[in-house]
Every structure is written in C-alpha cells, then in structure tokens.
Scaffold this active site. Structure first.
Site, PDB file in Angstrom:
ATOM      1  N   ARG A   1       8.613  24.893 -26.387  1.00  9.08           N
ATOM      2  CA  ARG A   1       8.765  25.395 -25.017  1.00  9.08           C
ATOM      3  C   ARG A   1       7.878  24.735 -23.987  1.00  9.08           C
ATOM      4  O   ARG A   1       8.287  24.551 -22.843  1.00  9.08           O
ATOM      5  CB  ARG A   1       8.423  26.876 -25.014  1.00  9.08           C
ATOM      6  CG  ARG A   1       9.604  27.657 -25.343  1.00  9.08           C
ATOM      7  CD  ARG A   1       9.356  29.095 -25.182  1.00  9.08           C
ATOM      8  NE  ARG A   1      10.402  29.706 -25.990  1.00  9.08           N
ATOM      9  CZ  ARG A   1      10.439  30.941 -26.333  1.00  9.08           C
ATOM     10  NH1 ARG A   1       9.476  31.746 -25.956  1.00  9.08           N
ATOM     11  NH2 ARG A   1      11.427  31.405 -27.049  1.00  9.08           N
TER      12      ARG A   1
ATOM     13  N   GLU B   1      15.873  28.223 -32.931  1.00 14.16           N
ATOM     14  CA  GLU B   1      15.240  28.132 -31.608  1.00 14.16           C
ATOM     15  C   GLU B   1      14.282  26.958 -31.578  1.00 14.16           C
ATOM     16  O   GLU B   1      13.997  26.351 -32.620  1.00 14.16           O
ATOM     17  CB  GLU B   1      14.519  29.449 -31.267  1.00 14.16           C
ATOM     18  CG  GLU B   1      15.491  30.588 -31.002  1.00 14.16           C
ATOM     19  CD  GLU B   1      14.839  31.911 -30.690  1.00 14.16           C
ATOM     20  OE1 GLU B   1      13.599  31.989 -30.667  1.00 14.16           O
ATOM     21  OE2 GLU B   1      15.576  32.881 -30.483  1.00 14.16           O
TER      22      GLU B   1
ATOM     23  N   LEU C   1       7.587  39.003 -32.426  1.00 10.12           N
ATOM     24  CA  LEU C   1       8.024  40.285 -33.001  1.00 10.12           C
ATOM     25  C   LEU C   1       7.562  40.378 -34.450  1.00 10.12           C
ATOM     26  O   LEU C   1       7.207  41.452 -34.954  1.00 10.12           O
ATOM     27  CB  LEU C   1       9.545  40.448 -32.890  1.00 10.12           C
ATOM     28  CG  LEU C   1      10.103  40.518 -31.457  1.00 10.12           C
ATOM     29  CD1 LEU C   1      11.628  40.646 -31.478  1.00 10.12           C
ATOM     30  CD2 LEU C   1       9.513  41.665 -30.662  1.00 10.12           C
TER      31      LEU C   1
END
Ligand code: SIN
Length: 533
Positions: A288, A119, A390
């Site tokens: 991001r 990612e 997470l």
C-alpha cells in the site's frame, strides 16, 4: 453533572472485533461493561471490506505469511510477534466460525471450501472474507453472542473521557489504572466506572486527516487517553493511507477494497495509462505505501485530482457477485463499475502505531490493556500488510483474556471521586469546535500526509500546539460534549503523529520524507516511543 459510580470486573472501551471478542472470553469470570460511543455495531470493524488474512489453504504456509508481513513492515516488525500471530491465526478463525461467522465459500470439484481473496503484498490467496462486507458479518456474529451473555452490559452512546489512575488520585500505592470517566451522550451526565482491568479497544484515528476511509468514530480516543494517563505510545508516524477511496463529491469515506485490485483491477491515470507498470513488479498489487505514493505522485505530476481503478475487463456477473456492496454504492453515485473505471484517491486508513503493549496486550500502566488498532504490538512494523489487522485483533483479544484470567487481581482499595468539570456553556462553542476540527484535519492532510518534509512537520507542530491550547481552555471551563472531547483527542493524537514523524529522520515504510528519503540501517528495529513526563 455526575452520576453515581459503577463497578465492574472488566471494562472494555470499544465494540469492534477486538473489544467484543475479548468481552466474550472473560465474561464467564466476572461482570463486563462494554462502553461504546455510538450504537454497538458502529466500529471500524463494521466497515472492513477486505477480510482476515490467515493461513488456511494447503498451498499456503506460515513461512510465506510471515515473510510477506515482514517485507511489508520495512524492517520494523517484531519477528517473534509476527510468527506467533500468524501461527495462532487458524485456531482463532475456527473459533469465529464456531461462533457463527459465515465466510464466503466456493465450490471446487464438488467440495465447498473457503473462498480466499488476494490483496496487496500477499504472495498467496489467503484473505478470508464475506463478499465485500466482512466486517459487518463479523460484528453480526459477535454481537449475537454478546446479546446472549448475561454478564455483559453494553452501554451505547457512552464516550470515555479519561482513564483514572491511582497516581492522579494522590494514592501512595503503586500507580495503576483504576477506572474511567464516561460521558453519557444522551443525558450529558458523567459517571465514574471502576474496574481492576480496563481494555482499550477503541480503534484508530483516521479522522485526524481530512480524507479518510474511517467512520466518524475513529478519533484516536484510546491512544490519547492512554498517553494522558502515562502509558507509552509507539510508532505513531506510521499512518497507512489506503490507495483507493472513492472520489466523488457526495461520497464520504467510502473504501474501494484492495480486493478489487486482488481480482485484477488496474490503476490508470486520467489518460488511461497504467502508471504502476514501472513502479513495482507487483504493479497495482504492490504494498500500500508504494501504491499510495505512486498515485500521489501521478496526481501531483498531472494536476489531476484523482486516479482511476478499472475492473471493467472482468465479467459483470463476477464483479456484482464478488463486490455487491461496492457495486451498489458506486451505482448509487451514478458509477457502474462493470462498465466504467472508478475514480479513486488515497485516504488515511490505518494507524500502525499505538499504545505499546507486550505479548499479552499489557501496557506499561498496570491494569491497562490495549487490543486491536489502538495497540502497537510489533506486528505491523512500518507498514501493515493488508487484512492482518483483524487477525491481530482476534489473537490479542484471546491472549489478553487468557492472561488476565490466569492472573486475577483485587480491585484497588480506593474510592474513585466523582467527575468535576466547568459548568459554563457558550453558544459560540460549537463554531469554535467545528472550526478547530476542520483546521486540524486540513493541516494534517497538507503537512503530515503521504509525503512529508521537516519544514512542513515543524509548521504542523506549531499549529497543533496552538490548537491544543485553545481546546484545553475550553475543556477546563465548559461543560464537556462529545465533539469537544473528540477534538481534544484528535489534537493529542495529531501532536503524537507529528512528534514521532519529526523524530524519525529517515524514510521507512509508510513514513516518507523528502529530507531523509532513504532508510537508515541503524534505525531498523528502533521504535519511536513517546511517554508523557
Ligand atoms: C480493503 O478492503 O482494502 C481493506 C483491507 C485492510 O485494510 O486490511
């Protein structure tokens, strides 16, 4: 209307990965109530597609994961916390696997091994996932373990209203959190829950924005309650906008995982141009904040209302197998992602700040702990590295539980009073709540979004204050409903975001303002702290 008080050894608010993991770790030492707003599986975790970042391959290293996290965090991470979480990761992952979590695997030279995804911002493949429904699989495994535990009571459709502190009750003893008022959404009655330890695991606040990848439950309840109770809240200006949510009139909050770009998906404008080429060396896989701002800029420049994400150059079989949920959902909206690019827009996704906690999830209000997205541990800094959340939730659930078990406390010697509230009902109430809810979310989107200015932030602050006054009047006079309580929390969180954004007079990570477009060296490592007087 109030029910009789209930007493537990541990109260957990929220039923995502943080709350459930924590509950399982303390349940052998006492009674646990998990208080959750909707059904037990309805949490932000349940919608996580990407996965959990952790070092599990020989080609990877702790150093590399730490480096990527610090780089994404824009000079605001706490390096010791980052290192601790990264290094503890593999042990927590192993526990989750032992509990029954099934991560996707692949076959290499006849051997099965974990299939690691990639990612944005990660220099290695290190994302453990269950195809593109990782969160759903985590919830399944944890809830199965919870169901088998007789010390754990799960209360669904129960919404926490406010924390109860001994100071608010006028007690002479040192202030601490002693319990929670809880609305039973099915009966409309409010109960007093008492416990010497309360763990907030309520997730984030995506619903404060008009467009979000989050489910309806993400209304910032934990941050708002902790703030009202006097705990310190940190870094709320750092709201992460996920670059790629599905753009479709009927789709609500559907995420197109960053893993799609990790597997080669390209961002295009509506002319088919790859606009990330000049923006960042990692192109569509840049961190991001960079990607979301580039899409925002491209949309503003062209006047288009979305961008495109193209994975059609990959074999259709691979796309359907790796992203079955995204494939099926898009197909349901008439988009075959193996044949045509996916329309996408940025949307509010993750709250990097939150209730400030120490190394063991402890807040500065004794008796109150915070774990998961609701907490600000120092891991994410000014921008979260994808799939680190997470991991943080797992590690902090473990640490918090261990700390509590090693330091038992007696319940406070106070009788907690029953809930008192206005009893009026008003047929107009729903329309006022709905109107204020819409107004708040739109003004946050328009004035406190991906790109900010001082003027817009000040305008937002004035509007949020007006809304808050109106909501407060309703709150005191009328019977509480979940819609009213959530709106009250959203307004509190909106104000915290705006105040924090005004306070940070620089651009750093996710906070980008045209009035102060560069980072200011002296502000690196300076958290934005807000505490109610
Ligand atoms: C995604 O699948 O893109 C979300 C991953 C994350 O937010 O960590």
């Amino acid at each position: 209307m109030a029910d009789s008080p209930r007493q537990f050894d541990f109260l957990v608010l929220g039923s995502g990965i943080a709350g459930l993991t924590f509950a399982l770790k303390v349940a052998h030492a006492g009674t646990v109530a998990i208080i959750t707003k909707k059904s037990r599986a309805e949490s932000n975790t349940n919608y996580a597609q990407g996965g959990i970042a952790a070092v599990t391959s020989e080609e990877d290293s702790f150093e590399s994961h730490v480096h990527d996290t610090l780089t994404a965090g824009g000079g605001l991470c706490n390096e010791a916390i980052v290192r601790g979480i990264v290094e503890e990761g593999p042990a927590r992952i192993e526990e989750l696997i032992q509990l029954g979590m099934k991560f996707s695997e692949r076959e290499i030279h006849g051997q099965r091994e974990l299939d690691l995804g990639r990612e944005g911002g990660h220099s290695k493949r290190r994302i453990l996932h269950a195809k593109d429904v990782t969160g759903r699989e985590i919830e399944r495994a944890l809830l199965a373990a919870i169901a088998a535990h007789e010390n754990i009571t799960v209360l669904e459709n129960h919404l926490a209203i406010d924390l109860i502190t001994t100071a608010k009750l006028g007690q002479a003893q040192a202030n601490r959190c002693a319990g929670v008022y809880v609305l039973n959404n099915e009966t409309g009655r409010v109960s007093t829950f008492s416990a010497p330890r309360v763990a907030l695991a309520t997730g984030g606040c995506g619903k404060v924005y008009l467009y979000t990848s989050n489910p309806d439950i993400a209304t910032g309840d934990g941050v708002a309650m902790a703030y009202r109770a006097g705990a310190t809240v940190a870094n709320m200006e750092f709201i992460q906008f996920h670059p790629t949510c599905l753009y479709h009139p009927e789709a609500k909050s559907f995420l197109i995982s960053e893993a799609v770009r990790g597997e080669g998906g390209d961002l295009l404008n509506l002319n088919g141009e790859r606009f990330m080429e000049e923006v960042h060396p990692l192109k569509s896989l840049a961190p991001r904040d960079v990607v979301a701002r580039a899409i925002d800029r491209e949309m503003k420049r062209s006047g288009d209302d979305h961008a495109l994400l193209d994975i059609t150059h990959k074999p259709a079989r691979f796309v359907m197998d790796r992203f079955p949920n995204i494939y099926r959902t898009c197909l349901g909206y008439g988009i075959d992602i193996t044949k045509e690019p996916i329309p996408v827009v940025p949307a509010a996704h993750y709250q990097c700040g939150g209730v400030r906690v120490g190394e063991y999830g402890e807040t500065d209000l004794p008796g109150l702990y915070a774990i998961g997205e609701v907490a600000c541990t120092g891991l994410h800094g000014a921008n979260r590295l994808a799939s680190n959340s997470l991991l943080e939730a797992l590690v902090y659930a473990h640490r918090t539980a261990k700390h509590m078990l090693a330091h038992p406390v007696e319940p406070p010697v106070v009788e907690l009073p029953k809930w008192q509230s206005g009893s009026a009902t008003d047929p107009d109430e729903m329309v006022v709540v709905a109107h204020n809810w819409d107004e708040l979310r739109r003004l946050m989107w328009d004035y406190v979004g991906v790109v900010r200015t001082d003027k817009r932030l000040k305008r937002a602050l004035a509007r949020v204050q007006n809304l808050q006054e109106e909501i407060q009047a309703y709150y005191w006079d009328f019977t509480v409903t979940s819609d009213l309580l959530e709106l009250r929390n959203l307004a509190t969180v909106a104000k915290l975001i705006v105040r924090s954004a005004l306070d940070r007079r620089e651009s750093r990570g996710l906070h980008y303002t045209l009035d102060h477009p560069k980072p200011v060296e002296s502000l690196a490592q300076r958290d934005t702290l807000i505490r109610r007087e």
